[in-house]
Design an enzyme around this catalytic site. Sequence first.
Site, PDB file in Angstrom:
ATOM      1  N   CYS A 360       0.510  -1.381   0.017  1.00 47.53           N
ATOM      2  CA  CYS A 360      -0.135  -0.005  -0.375  1.00 47.53           C
ATOM      3  C   CYS A 360       0.873   0.991   0.376  1.00 47.53           C
ATOM      4  CB  CYS A 360      -1.131   0.329   1.247  1.00 47.53           C
ATOM      5  SG  CYS A 360      -0.695  -0.514   2.808  1.00 47.53           S
ATOM      6  N   ARG A 389       6.985 -11.424   4.922  1.00 44.31           N
ATOM      7  CA  ARG A 389       6.760 -11.521   6.626  1.00 44.31           C
ATOM      8  C   ARG A 389       8.010 -12.601   7.016  1.00 44.31           C
ATOM      9  NH1 ARG A 389      -0.136 -10.067   5.245  1.00 44.31           N
ATOM     10  NH2 ARG A 389       0.016  -8.497   4.220  1.00 44.31           N
ATOM     11  N   GLN A 407       0.447 -11.623  -3.586  1.00 43.57           N
ATOM     12  CA  GLN A 407       0.090 -10.975  -2.999  1.00 43.57           C
ATOM     13  C   GLN A 407      -1.177 -10.792  -4.950  1.00 43.57           C
ATOM     14  OE1 GLN A 407       0.056  -7.810  -0.291  1.00 43.57           O
ATOM     15  NE2 GLN A 407      -0.672  -9.838   1.681  1.00 43.57           N
ATOM     16  N   ASP A 409      -2.747  -7.868  -5.042  1.00 39.66           N
ATOM     17  CA  ASP A 409      -3.139  -6.994  -4.254  1.00 39.66           C
ATOM     18  C   ASP A 409      -3.964  -5.495  -5.726  1.00 39.66           C
ATOM     19  OD1 ASP A 409      -3.093  -5.901  -2.256  1.00 39.66           O
ATOM     20  OD2 ASP A 409      -1.556  -5.133  -1.836  1.00 39.66           O
ATOM     21  N   HIS A 411      -5.019  -1.575  -4.589  1.00 39.18           N
ATOM     22  CA  HIS A 411      -5.675  -0.699  -4.066  1.00 39.18           C
ATOM     23  C   HIS A 411      -6.053   1.179  -5.354  1.00 39.18           C
ATOM     24  CE1 HIS A 411      -2.373  -1.449  -1.895  1.00 39.18           C
ATOM     25  NE2 HIS A 411      -3.191  -1.343  -0.841  1.00 39.18           N
ATOM     26  N   LYS A 491     -12.635  -3.651   7.251  1.00 43.11           N
ATOM     27  CA  LYS A 491     -12.813  -5.282   6.063  1.00 43.11           C
ATOM     28  C   LYS A 491     -14.304  -5.563   5.706  1.00 43.11           C
ATOM     29  CE  LYS A 491      -9.409  -7.718   8.940  1.00 43.11           C
ATOM     30  NZ  LYS A 491      -8.393  -8.226   8.527  1.00 43.11           N
ATOM     31  N   HIS A 537      -8.450  -0.837   0.248  1.00 39.34           N
ATOM     32  CA  HIS A 537      -7.626  -2.115  -0.356  1.00 39.34           C
ATOM     33  C   HIS A 537      -8.098  -3.477  -0.554  1.00 39.34           C
ATOM     34  CE1 HIS A 537      -4.863   0.695   2.732  1.00 39.34           C
ATOM     35  NE2 HIS A 537      -5.623   0.778   2.508  1.00 39.34           N
TER      36      HIS A 537
END
Length: 674
Positions: A360, A389, A407, A409, A411, A491, A537
Amino acid sequence: MTMIASNPSNEQITITLPDGTQKTFDSGVTGSDIAYSIGEGLGKAALAVKVNGEMIDISRPIHASAPVEIITRRSDEALELIRHDCAHVLAEAVQEIFPGTKVTIGPVIDDGFYYDFDRPEPFSTDDFEKIEAKMKEIIKRGDDFVREEWDRDDAIEYFKKTGENFKVELIQDLPEGEVISIYRQGKWLDLCRGPHMSNTKHVGDGFKLMKLAGAYWRGDSDREQLQRIYGTAWRDKKELQTYLTRLEEAEKRDHRKLGTELELFHTQEDAAGSIFWHPKGLTMYHTLENYIRMNLDRAGYDEVKTPQLMNSKFWEASGHWSKFRENMFVVPDVVPSTDEDGDVIQGEVKDYMAIKPMNCPAHVQIFKKKTRSYRDLPLRLAEFGCCHRNEPSGALHGLMRVRQMTQDDAHIFCTPEQVTSESISFCKLVFRLYKELGFDEVNIKFATRPEKRAGSDDVWEKAEEALIDALEELNEEYEIAPGEGAFYGPKLEFHLTDAIGRSWQCGTLQLDFVLPERLDANYIDENGDKQRPVMLHRAALGSMERFLGILIENYAGAMPVWLAPVQCVVAPITNDFDDYAKRVAIALEDAGVRVETDLRNEKVSYKVREHSVQKVPYIVAVGEREAEAQTVSVRKFGSEGQTVQQLKDFIQKLSHEVQIPGLSQFSEDVVSKN
């Protein structure tokens, strides 16, 4: 022992039942009294009671008007009670069989419970049989669960005298004024908040001890190492057997086992938490990625790629540094210097760089790189972002829990007015993707503000209302998950159910008013004024690695044809027909099929067995008759026998099956755009 008594009053209170019926009782009425007032059968079946949404003992007095729900064995909450009581029975059984064992905690977990014990000698799974026998004896004894409230000092003194030092520590760590509740079952007792059922006999016979593990007291590796006994408990033996059968099926479907057998991937200790993708596995990975990419392109996303290493200032500004620092891989940014001979040597640490744990803050940098107008919004930035991570080594689990993940992912930067429509669009996308991937049952959890969070309550109120508006417009049912939101916003979590009934949390949609403020992102509105965008997100699959693990287990390794790494194998009956087998393979390859030929000098039955073990969707055998008639003998995985088909018909049929879901619609969309 000093016990704290409650202060009942003589007032009348009103109890509201789930169907809206209201009944009046004297203050101090119990759940049992209420159940029996409704009917003898309900009174006998009642296990506990919910008062204002909080579950309490059936014998606890109720002193104020409230909505009340009677919990029976058929209620969803019954399993939690059964498992909680079973943990207490386990602890009593262990201390009866192994005197001197100290007890710590025994919480309910998914599908069961565990209890941690402190004992010099190790337990063995061979002990399970006698522990279970003792548990059955305790259950048959039918001791009542009796709740008592003790004076704090008396409780500490009691547990000190009995050598239960872990209980002493738990009590000492409770806030002053916290009620110290003790539950007795016969002569045995434990520190516990409750609630419990009224009697040990309600646990029933649907339980089993499952495994042993080590655990540190309070998860601290510097503290005492304990022995953990895991168990499972259900309403009856039938439910227990259903669960055990599901476990057996899950073991057969274990993606780690199938990953090795099908030559998809492997892991190894000296690269813990990272995946070695083999050619077949990487083919699956790329196919799934291309499928998602195609859908993102259709939905108006722009794909980007951002750095792996970024200065810690970005993570400090975003708030991730203070919350996730211990789970981030950090690299010192060293200023080089030279020695007196002019050779470059390591200098001082100027700053710190972090390998990104999420994408992000980097996407905000792209948004900020030029002035954005309200006309540019919504801006949807997508990335198959590789993130790292530092997960604990003990938590790593094949593809399901890794340190290096990618991911799907994205945004979405939008105006407040666009939040609901963008949320609806994403939800629709997720539902369609899951259906095409073979998951029909999807449940939504709405995770609300956590205790530790960024942003004001007003901002959170606005964010939560926006997501609820989207769900209501979609007419989708959802479950509230109190306090489980991200630290910057609420979320939606999308939980899908696999072929054997397991639930997996995959996609998320997180609404964020905070990060654009922290990272100073803005756009120019229609009046020429600067405004903060809202940031959504979102991830449809979540971790690509984890989702592939879920897919492998859902399909037991027999992937849908479009996703299978090898979609067809062509095997000649003898080497005399190798040329025809090669021509068939070339024709299939030209039609977009991932095909291999097996030209080994082996019996065709041996080849069929071997490729069936590899779960290849189609195995084609060719011989003299097939070569003369331009046909193929086709065996489909999972089907008995084989069929003879014209080669051109088989190619046409298979060319449709291997297409990525939605590809034809995608092609039409591209044509219409141009």
